[in-house]
Design a protein around this motif. Structure first.
Motif, short mmCIF file in Angstrom:
data_model
loop_
_atom_site.label_atom_id
_atom_site.label_comp_id
_atom_site.label_asym_id
_atom_site.label_seq_id
_atom_site.Cartn_x
_atom_site.Cartn_y
_atom_site.Cartn_z
N ASN A 447 -3.13 -11.12 2.88
CA ASN A 447 -4.50 -11.26 3.36
C ASN A 447 -5.23 -12.45 2.72
OD1 ASN A 447 -4.50 -8.72 4.95
ND2 ASN A 447 -4.32 -7.79 2.92
N VAL A 503 -4.87 -2.40 -0.79
CA VAL A 503 -4.50 -3.73 -0.33
C VAL A 503 -3.21 -4.20 -0.99
CG1 VAL A 503 -5.31 -6.10 0.00
CG2 VAL A 503 -6.96 -4.21 -0.07
N ALA A 516 -6.33 -2.98 5.01
CA ALA A 516 -7.13 -3.76 4.06
C ALA A 516 -8.60 -3.53 4.28
CB ALA A 516 -6.81 -5.25 4.22
N VAL A 521 -11.45 -8.14 0.27
CA VAL A 521 -10.72 -9.40 0.34
C VAL A 521 -11.65 -10.56 0.64
CG1 VAL A 521 -8.92 -10.64 1.58
CG2 VAL A 521 -8.61 -8.22 1.04
#
Length: 690
Positions: A447, A503, A516, A521
């Protein structure tokens, strides 16, 4: 039986002696146990390397006594003011006279006592100062004092031609104070104050000798001390500190540091048994301070809180000192069969020693009559009404003076002195040469973020504890001029794991991969700054397994080795800062520490020793080590409090503190202005302000 130990109230001979047992069937040793054993071994090895000759040892006695006095909160010694000694009653009993009296070891600090003497006294007599163990003597909500649980000792001595003064303790006397601050009262500020009730009891005994020397019936050159259990410990303190003591026979009051910490005898003791061990002594060093005077070590062979093997070790090491001084004939060991109790076979050894060394009787001397309880406790009561000016119940708040905040005018000199005190008196247990070690433990790129997990060994390669250090940064080109180190407590760890565990599941044991969380993030990528996360030992996944009692006794065990759990957490933060800057690309990075609560205070102190920290961002910071939830550091309040440390930190970096009471930090702001000289920002903001 419960694994975390049992509380026994053993009613022995009606005296109500309280025995706190060590844990039964303890869990296998864990990382904390191994670290503590390593600390004990370090202290043992250091002591073994000290092999002075006779002249050197004798020359060092004065300084050793001063160090012990300091660890008891008695350096400098309190003022020797008027004792205000007062007799409140007198009675005759089987050919002896018993006086009920009190004196003040310090103003308002009352010591209630019974003075036993023969009915006919024709000149000064050898005298015994008797210290009481934990005998709870109450009736109808009236405390008669633990002196009434040991009256048979006073009767025996008076019947055999001695004077005997039996004194109450601050915990179980007629005026009830406290001994169990860290044991069960959540009073970790005692450690930060440098306070132990052992110091109060030692001072009561020293002042008791002052009182005895005012009595014409007392031969001041023939004063002995003894006592059992807690009273045995106080006998050790006074015998070691006061050279007026001619003879001693402490009973069931000493064992080794290894017994207390490694074998967990600490579970069975209140705070009166321990000095604030800033000089990292083992207990035979206390015993050896009485050399070369006549000393009998007395114990039973089945005592669970003063194990006989530990007593043998103390005797063996003490005998080396007596042998070096050519006085081995003045050292004895008396072991009786039985448990932790006031047994007649124990008394036999104590009485015989006093007859020999205070009255000059031969080693083959015999005597008639055992020590038999015979006086109702009501007859030994000193106060009908407790004095209104008593400080016994709150003496922990004033016995060791708190340091005043330094003034801005003297700041430059004060800052240097305070750093010296932190190194030598507060964090003295830290190693001089440890090299923290960092090794990779996992890596995931997902990610748009690279997450790395490292194993941090704060004490060096191959040592314990091992801590998890996480480093998260955007994938690709990253500006590493700065890295933010988040120091997490247990609540912070839960939030961190919940935020990033789904995650990067392989970096979090037991975590399953989930979708996620975009905000986690996106915020990380948006900041563009590498983020590091550390839970110091004792927090989150590094918390000791077990009961609440196990957590308490862990903290007490660190204290016995001359440190605190929190002072080692400060070391962990230092190690993390040091090793972060050793990673590729981070050599010249400045470190921002983000922390809250107790960990914020730890971060402040870590920054004082780590120049790589250029900013502190702290929330919900306690304003004093006296506050509940504040970290405990050995002796720190003798020298400074948290705001002063924050001002020192502000001299070399920007500091932002969000506090519930900003007004408590105004003096620190003034000091910080002196420290920083306008070069750094020191902000105090309301806790609610983002």
């Amino acid at each position: 039986m419960r694994r975390d130990g049992i509380l026994l109230s053993l009613l022995l001979s009606g005296a109500g002696f309280m025995v706190l047992a060590a844990p039964e069937n303890p869990a296998p040793p864990d990382s904390f146990d191994r670290q503590l054993e390593a600390e004990v071994l370090k202290i043992e090895r250091h002591a073994a390397q000290e092999t002075p000759d006779k002249e050197t040892w004798l020359a060092g006695q004065k300084e050793s006594r001063r160090e012990l006095a300091e660890m008891l909160g008695l350096d400098p010694m309190p003022a020797r003011g008027d004792l205000h000694a007062t007799k409140t009653g007198e009675s005759e009993h089987e050919g002896i006279v018993v006086e009920n009296l009190h004196y003040q070891s310090s103003p308002g600090l009352y010591v209630t006592a019974n003075f036993y003497r023969p009915k006919e006294v024709n000149g000064p007599l050898p005298t015994v100062l008797y210290f009481c163990g934990h005998s709870d003597k109450t009736k109808d909500k009236i405390s008669y004092g633990n002196k009434t649980g040991y009256e048979h000792h006073g009767v025996w001595y008076a019947k055999h031609g001695f004077i005997c003064l039996i004194i109450d303790t601050v915990q179980l006397g007629e005026i009830r104070g406290a001994h169990h601050g860290t044991h069960r009262m959540d009073r970790w500020d005692w450690i930060s104050r440098g306070y132990t009730p052992a110091g109060v009891e030692a001072w009561a005994g020293i002042r008791g000798i002052d009182y005895l020397l005012t009595r014409p019936e007392v031969d001041g050159k023939k004063i002995g001390v003894t006592g059992r259990s807690g009273g045995g410990a106080y006998s050790w303190w006074v015998a070691a500190l006061d050279e007026r003591v001619a003879c001693a026979a402490p009973t069931a009051g000493i064992t080794t540091l290894r017994d207390h910490v490694v074998h967990k005898c600490v579970y069975g003791h209140c705070d009166c048994m321990f000095m604030v061990n800033g000089y990292q002594w083992d207990y035979d060093r206390v015993a050896s301070l009485f050399a070369p005077r006549p000393l009998l070590i007395v114990n039973t062979d089945k005592d669970p809180i003063f194990p006989v093997d530990g007593v043998f070790d103390v005797f063996r090491r003490t005998r080396e000192v007596y042998g070096m001084l050519g006085a081995e004939k003045n050292l004895g060991l008396h072991v009786a069969e039985g448990p932790h109790a006031d047994l007649q076979p124990l008394n036999t050894g104590e009485f015989h020693w006093m007859l020999r060394h205070l009255k000059g009787e031969s080693a083959m001397a015999t005597y008639d009559g055992a020590a038999v309880k015979s006086i109702p406790m009501e007859k030994l009561r000193v106060f009908e009404k407790l004095p209104e000016n008593q400080r016994n119940t709150t003496i922990d708040e004033s016995f060791v003076p708190l340091a005043a905040a330094p003034s801005p005018e003297n700041w430059e000199k004060s800052e240097g002195d305070l750093m010296k005190a932190l190194r030598e008196k507060v964090f003295a247990s830290w190693p001089d040469t440890a090299a923290p070690h960092l090794e990779p433990a996992g890596r995931i790129a997902a990610n748009g973020v690279v997450a790395e997990k490292y194993t941090l060994r704060p004490m060096g390669k191959g040592t314990e504890p091992t801590l998890d250090l996480y480093l998260l940064q955007p994938d690709g080109a990253v500006d590493r001029k700065q890295v933010v180190l988040h120091v997490l407590d247990s609540a912070g760890w839960t939030a961190f794991e919940g935020r990033y565990g789904p995650v990067f599941p392989t970096l979090f044991p037991g975590m399953e991969k989930q979708a996620a969380k975009p905000t986690a993030v996106e915020e990380l990528i948006g900041s563009g700054v590498p983020l590091a996360f550390l839970c110091p030992r004792g927090e989150g996944p590094h918390k000791k397994a077990g009961t609440d009692k196990d957590q308490i006794q862990l903290r007490r065990s660190f204290y016995l080795t001359g440190a605190t759990l929190e002072s080692w957490q400060v070391w962990d933060i230092r190690a993390a800062v040091n090793r972060l800057r050793s990673l590729p690309g981070f050599k010249d990075s400045s470190v921002v520490i983000d922390a809250s609560g107790a960990q914020a205070v730890n971060a402040v102190h870590a920054s004082l020793f780590e120049p790589g920290v250029n900013q502190l961002d702290l929330r919900d910071v306690p304003s004093s080590h006296l506050d509940k939830g504040a970290p405990a550091y050995l002796n720190v309040l003798k020298y400074m409090d948290i705001p002063t440390a924050a001002a020192m930190a502000a001299g070399k970096r920007d500091v932002t503190i969000r506090a519930s009471d900003p007004a408590a930090w105004q003096d620190a702001a003034a000091l910080a202005g002196s420290a920083a000289g306008g070069k750094h920002r020191f902000e105090i903001l309301p806790l609610s302000e983002p």
